[in-house]
Design a protein around this motif. Structure first.
Motif, PDB file in Angstrom:
ATOM      1  N   ASP A 131       0.825  -1.206   0.000  1.00 36.75           N
ATOM      2  CA  ASP A 131       0.000   0.000   0.000  1.00 36.75           C
ATOM      3  C   ASP A 131       0.863   1.262   0.000  1.00 36.75           C
ATOM      4  O   ASP A 131       0.559   2.232  -0.700  1.00 36.75           O
ATOM      5  N   PHE A 132       1.942   1.229   0.766  1.00 35.81           N
ATOM      6  CA  PHE A 132       2.815   2.399   0.859  1.00 35.81           C
ATOM      7  C   PHE A 132       3.469   2.700  -0.487  1.00 35.81           C
ATOM      8  O   PHE A 132       3.480   3.850  -0.949  1.00 35.81           O
ATOM      9  N   GLU A 133       3.989   1.666  -1.135  1.00 39.17           N
ATOM     10  CA  GLU A 133       4.653   1.890  -2.418  1.00 39.17           C
ATOM     11  C   GLU A 133       3.659   2.310  -3.494  1.00 39.17           C
ATOM     12  O   GLU A 133       3.953   3.172  -4.329  1.00 39.17           O
ATOM     13  N   ARG A 134       2.477   1.706  -3.462  1.00 36.76           N
ATOM     14  CA  ARG A 134       1.456   2.088  -4.440  1.00 36.76           C
ATOM     15  C   ARG A 134       1.062   3.561  -4.285  1.00 36.76           C
ATOM     16  O   ARG A 134       0.893   4.273  -5.269  1.00 36.76           O
ATOM     17  N   PHE A 135       0.968   4.013  -3.049  1.00 40.32           N
ATOM     18  CA  PHE A 135       0.478   5.371  -2.800  1.00 40.32           C
ATOM     19  C   PHE A 135       1.566   6.425  -2.966  1.00 40.32           C
ATOM     20  O   PHE A 135       1.311   7.517  -3.470  1.00 40.32           O
ATOM     21  N   THR A 136       2.792   6.093  -2.558  1.00 39.67           N
ATOM     22  CA  THR A 136       3.861   7.098  -2.579  1.00 39.67           C
ATOM     23  C   THR A 136       4.843   6.921  -3.735  1.00 39.67           C
ATOM     24  O   THR A 136       5.574   7.850  -4.074  1.00 39.67           O
ATOM     25  N   GLY A 137       4.875   5.712  -4.312  1.00 39.89           N
ATOM     26  CA  GLY A 137       5.851   5.442  -5.364  1.00 39.89           C
ATOM     27  C   GLY A 137       7.212   5.052  -4.818  1.00 39.89           C
ATOM     28  O   GLY A 137       8.158   4.853  -5.583  1.00 39.89           O
ATOM     29  N   ALA A 138       7.341   4.932  -3.500  1.00 38.36           N
ATOM     30  CA  ALA A 138       8.628   4.616  -2.880  1.00 38.36           C
ATOM     31  C   ALA A 138       8.537   3.285  -2.140  1.00 38.36           C
ATOM     32  O   ALA A 138       7.577   3.049  -1.410  1.00 38.36           O
ATOM     33  N   PRO A 139       9.522   2.390  -2.309  1.00 39.48           N
ATOM     34  CA  PRO A 139       9.498   1.106  -1.597  1.00 39.48           C
ATOM     35  C   PRO A 139       9.744   1.303  -0.106  1.00 39.48           C
ATOM     36  O   PRO A 139      10.718   1.937   0.295  1.00 39.48           O
ATOM     37  N   LEU A 140       8.884   0.730   0.701  1.00 34.97           N
ATOM     38  CA  LEU A 140       8.981   0.894   2.146  1.00 34.97           C
ATOM     39  C   LEU A 140      10.206   0.200   2.725  1.00 34.97           C
ATOM     40  O   LEU A 140      10.730   0.618   3.760  1.00 34.97           O
ATOM     41  N   GLN A 141      10.683  -0.841   2.072  1.00 39.23           N
ATOM     42  CA  GLN A 141      11.767  -1.643   2.630  1.00 39.23           C
ATOM     43  C   GLN A 141      13.011  -0.812   2.926  1.00 39.23           C
ATOM     44  O   GLN A 141      13.784  -1.118   3.846  1.00 39.23           O
ATOM     45  N   PHE A 142      13.230   0.255   2.154  1.00 45.56           N
ATOM     46  CA  PHE A 142      14.416   1.077   2.371  1.00 45.56           C
ATOM     47  C   PHE A 142      14.231   2.090   3.498  1.00 45.56           C
ATOM     48  O   PHE A 142      15.176   2.777   3.885  1.00 45.56           O
ATOM     49  N   MET A 143      12.993   2.209   4.014  1.00 47.77           N
ATOM     50  CA  MET A 143      12.708   3.188   5.077  1.00 47.77           C
ATOM     51  C   MET A 143      12.085   2.529   6.296  1.00 47.77           C
ATOM     52  O   MET A 143      11.584   3.213   7.182  1.00 47.77           O
ATOM     53  N   ALA A 144      12.122   1.205   6.359  1.00 47.09           N
ATOM     54  CA  ALA A 144      11.392   0.471   7.390  1.00 47.09           C
ATOM     55  C   ALA A 144      11.934   0.702   8.788  1.00 47.09           C
ATOM     56  O   ALA A 144      11.245   0.449   9.771  1.00 47.09           O
ATOM     57  N   ARG A 145      13.166   1.198   8.918  1.00 44.44           N
ATOM     58  CA  ARG A 145      13.729   1.452  10.243  1.00 44.44           C
ATOM     59  C   ARG A 145      13.524   2.896  10.688  1.00 44.44           C
ATOM     60  O   ARG A 145      13.859   3.243  11.822  1.00 44.44           O
ATOM     61  N   MET A 146      12.978   3.721   9.829  1.00 47.06           N
ATOM     62  CA  MET A 146      12.745   5.109  10.205  1.00 47.06           C
ATOM     63  C   MET A 146      11.610   5.230  11.213  1.00 47.06           C
ATOM     64  O   MET A 146      10.677   4.419  11.212  1.00 47.06           O
ATOM     65  N   LYS A 147      11.689   6.231  12.074  1.00 43.37           N
ATOM     66  CA  LYS A 147      10.585   6.515  12.985  1.00 43.37           C
ATOM     67  C   LYS A 147       9.324   6.708  12.146  1.00 43.37           C
ATOM     68  O   LYS A 147       9.305   7.520  11.217  1.00 43.37           O
ATOM     69  N   PRO A 148       8.250   5.952  12.428  1.00 41.69           N
ATOM     70  CA  PRO A 148       7.095   5.943  11.517  1.00 41.69           C
ATOM     71  C   PRO A 148       6.493   7.310  11.239  1.00 41.69           C
ATOM     72  O   PRO A 148       6.058   7.579  10.111  1.00 41.69           O
ATOM     73  N   TYR A 149       6.460   8.209  12.234  1.00 35.68           N
ATOM     74  CA  TYR A 149       5.878   9.529  11.985  1.00 35.68           C
ATOM     75  C   TYR A 149       6.639  10.299  10.910  1.00 35.68           C
ATOM     76  O   TYR A 149       6.084  11.170  10.249  1.00 35.68           O
ATOM     77  N   LEU A 150       7.920   9.994  10.729  1.00 40.09           N
ATOM     78  CA  LEU A 150       8.700  10.700   9.720  1.00 40.09           C
ATOM     79  C   LEU A 150       8.289  10.313   8.304  1.00 40.09           C
ATOM     80  O   LEU A 150       8.643  10.992   7.343  1.00 40.09           O
ATOM     81  N   LEU A 151       7.543   9.221   8.175  1.00 42.84           N
ATOM     82  CA  LEU A 151       7.067   8.796   6.863  1.00 42.84           C
ATOM     83  C   LEU A 151       5.752   9.472   6.477  1.00 42.84           C
ATOM     84  O   LEU A 151       5.346   9.420   5.317  1.00 42.84           O
TER      85      LEU A 151
END
Length: 305
Positions: A131-151
């Protein structure tokens, strides 16, 4: 800004949607006894003049919104003139610092080896990633360790359906044209510590719910921007204080930061007339910057634009 920088209260709207917009103001309980509630601002204004003891010349206070369509960010002639009349621009963070992005990326990961996958079943996480990649165009796997609010800003930008811009960089650019230096009330570490204090699981679950309710999120964001354009800082502040999900964290997001800023604002304003620009959600209310400055003895008056 708070890096990610507040929700309309209707019984039919999901509380998590309100919570997410809170973080756009930035990207807020204190035990300090307050009196003089008549000083709480009621005027609709984003630009304010600050005068008072120890200030030979006035300083100015402006409420920003951290993600807007570029067409909605055009400094008025009055705002330009007030900025030009000062000798420093003071933001929540120093957006003129070329090292800022690097500092953000260095401190963006959650503590330890925590990742978004820790908070969901394997199937749920795979759906979240899709869902994240479909909506934003960016793969979540490369940002999965980021604090979620920053996404969260990555969800907001497609919803705006326009070229996205922030007030902070616009003000920095105008200050540079005038030869005005930039200062900051906080560091990246200060702001990142706030996201470490809010449970990662709560952040992750709200990210998931927002992806599942993007139509409602878009509607809430539209109403939020409308309030900002109306310069209604009273209702913007109420969005935080009346939102049940983040009520326990409103002190972290707004109030405690506001109190820390008051002596810093006073000191800087005594050194030189300064144009202070912070998220509009910080201005209104009993615990907002305007009321706290007034209680500290300053005269804070709305400036029509």
């Amino acid at each position: 800004m708070i890096l990610a920088s507040s929700f309309l209260t209707t019984k039919n709207r999901n509380h998590h949607l309100k919570t997410m917009l809170v973080t756009l103001f930035a990207t807020s309980l204190t035990l300090f006894a307050r009196s003089g509630l008549a000083q709480v601002p009621q005027e609709k204004a984003l630009l304010w003049e600050v005068a008072g003891p120890g200030l030979d010349q006035p300083s100015y206070l402006f409420g920003t919104f951290h993600l807007l369509c570029a067409s909605d960010i055009e400094p008025s002639e009055t705002l330009r003139a007030k900025l030009a009349a000062t000798q420093a621009l003071c933001l929540e963070l120093d957006f003129s610092d070329p090292a800022l992005v690097g500092q953000m990326m260095q401190q963006a990961p959650m503590r330890g080896d925590t990742s978004l996958a820790h908070f969901f079943s394997e199937a749920t996480y795979e759906q979240l990633s899709s869902d994240f990649e479909r909506f934003t165009g960016a793969p979540l796997q490369f940002m999965a360790r980021m604090k979620p609010y920053l996404l969260m800003p990555m969800l907001m930008m497609p919803l705006l359906q326009c070229e996205v811009k922030g007030w902070e960089q616009t003000l920095v650019d105008h200050a540079a044209e005038q030869g005005i230096g930039v200062k900051a009330l906080e560091t990246v570490a200060d702001q990142m510590a706030i996201f470490d204090a809010i449970p990662y699981r709560l952040q992750a679950e709200q990210l998931q719910k927002s992806l599942e309710s993007t139509d409602s999120l878009a509607s809430a964001m539209k109403e939020m921007i409308a309030l900002y354009k109306q310069e209604d800082i009273v209702k913007l502040y109420q969005l935080v204080t009346e939102e049940p999900t983040l009520r326990s964290y409103s002190g972290l997001l707004l109030d405690e930061r506001n109190e820390r800023w008051i002596p810093m604002i006073g000191e800087q304003a005594r050194l030189a007339p300064t144009f202070f620009a912070v998220g509009a959600g910080h201005l209104g209310g009993e615990k907002g910057v305007i009321n706290l400055l007034r209680q500290a003895g300053y005269t804070v008056s709305p400036v029509a634009q």
